[in-house]
Design an enzyme around this catalytic site. Sequence first.
Site, short mmCIF file in Angstrom:
data_model
loop_
_atom_site.label_atom_id
_atom_site.label_comp_id
_atom_site.label_asym_id
_atom_site.label_seq_id
_atom_site.Cartn_x
_atom_site.Cartn_y
_atom_site.Cartn_z
N TYR A 323 0.76 -1.21 -0.12
CA TYR A 323 0.04 -0.04 -0.13
C TYR A 323 0.81 1.28 0.04
O TYR A 323 1.67 1.47 0.70
CB TYR A 323 -1.04 0.23 1.18
N GLU A 399 -20.00 0.76 21.18
CA GLU A 399 -20.74 1.12 19.92
C GLU A 399 -21.32 2.34 20.26
O GLU A 399 -22.02 2.92 19.02
CB GLU A 399 -22.08 -0.04 19.81
#
Length: 439
Positions: A323, A399
Site C-alpha cells: 500500500y 458502540e
Amino acid sequence: MTQSTVAASSLTAQIEAASRAVEARVIAWRRDIHQHPELGNREFRTAGIVAEHLRRLGFDEVRTGVAHTGVVGLLKGALPGPVVALRADMDALPVTEEADVPFASKERTTWNGESVGVMHACGHDAHTAILMGVAEVLAGLRSGLRGSVKFIFQPAEELPPDGEDGGAKMMIEENALENPQPLAIFGLHVTSRLPVGVLGYRPGPTMASADRMTITVQGRQTHAAMPWLGVDPIVTAAQVVLGLQTIVSRQVDITKEPAVVTIGMIRGGLRENIIPDSVEMRGTIRTFDEAMRDQVHERVTYLAQAISRGSNAGCEVCIRKHYPVTVNDPALTAAMLPTLRRVAGPERLLFVPKVTGSEDFSFFQRIVPGLFFFVGVTPSGTSLDKAAANHSPRFYVDESGLLLGVRALAQLACDFLESTEGADGAGAETKRPAAVPAE
Ligand SMILES: [Zn+2]
Ligand SMILES: [Zn+2]
C-alpha cells in the site's frame, strides 16, 4: 444568512435527527456482521446485506461483484451538483475472537491453507454498518440533496489471500471511481487509540506505506563442527538483520519523515550440528514519503546483498509493494475541518500523530483528493494504553461511538456537495491520472 446557508443549516439539522434515528439499527447491523465475519474476497454475505440495503433505499445504481465482492452504490440528490464518494471496508481478519461480547464470532475458515478463526478485529464491521447508516440518512434527505453520493463498500482491505488480487486498487481498476467520477472521497477508521466520542485527523501523510520484503541468504550446507567447509547462512543472516537496522538509523533523513524496517520472520536450519544451506527472512518496510520509500527499498536490496557477498553467500531480495502512503489532501482537509469540528465539538477533534499502520484507502487518494480520519471506540474510563488494539483478539468497539461516524460522514458529504462548484462533476479540477499508478 443567505438562502444557501439557510438550506445548509436545515440540512445539518435533518442529518442530525436522521442519524440519531438510525443509530440503533447501525448497532444491530454491526452486531450481525460481527457475528458473521468474512475474510478478504469472501465477503459474500456482508456484500449481499449491503446491496439489498442500498436497493431497498431506492439507490439509482447498485453495482455488485466489483473486485470480487465489492458494492458500489450511487445516490442522486434531487438538486444538480458534484459527486462525492464515501468508502467503507468489509473484510475481517484470521483472528480467533476472545472479546467478551454476546455476539462474539465463532466462525472458522481456511486462510492460505491454514485453519483459522475469523474475527472483525480491525472494526471493519463498524465501518460497513456506519456507511449503511449514512446511506439511509442521505437517502431520506435526497429531495434537499445537491449532487450525488457514491458509496463504495470495499473487500479485502487487509490484503487478499495469497495469489489473488483485490482491495481498493482492484476496485479502481474495475472503474469504481468512474461514471460518475467523484471530486473527493472520505473514509474513516475506528481505533482503540482514541476514546469514544473523539475524532482524530491530520493533513498530509497520515498512515504509512507498507511493503513486504523476502530475503533469502544462500549458503552451503556443512557440518556445524567444521564451518570452514561450507558457507554459513545463519551468521550471514544475523549480520543482514543488524545491517538493515542502520538504514533508518544512519542512511535516511529521519528529520523529513520517520521510517520502519522490521524483520518479523526468520527461518533456517533443522538441528544443532548442521549448518543449513539457506535462511529465509521476511519483514515489512513502512515509510511516509514515496521518495523515501524507494530509497529504503534500494538500500535494503543493496545492503543485504553486499553483506552476504562479504560472507561468500548469495542473497536474493524480493520487495513487494503493498500500500502507498495514505496522504490526506491538505486543501481538502483544511476545507472540511470546520465540519469535523462542528460534528465532534471543538474539544473532541484531535490532531493525531502519524500511524505506522497502512490503509489501501491510499489508492483512492491517488486518483481523487481524499480525507481519512479516525473515530474513537475505547470506552471512556478505559486507559488507552490498556485497551486492546485493532487486530487484537480482544479488540472491543464501544458502540456508542458509531453514531459519531455516521454523523461525520453524512455531514462531510453534504458540506462538500454544498460548498463545491460544478454540476455532476463538471467544472471542478481533479488530479486524475490516466490510469492507476503501477505499484
Ligand atoms: Zn486492520
Ligand atoms: Zn482496518
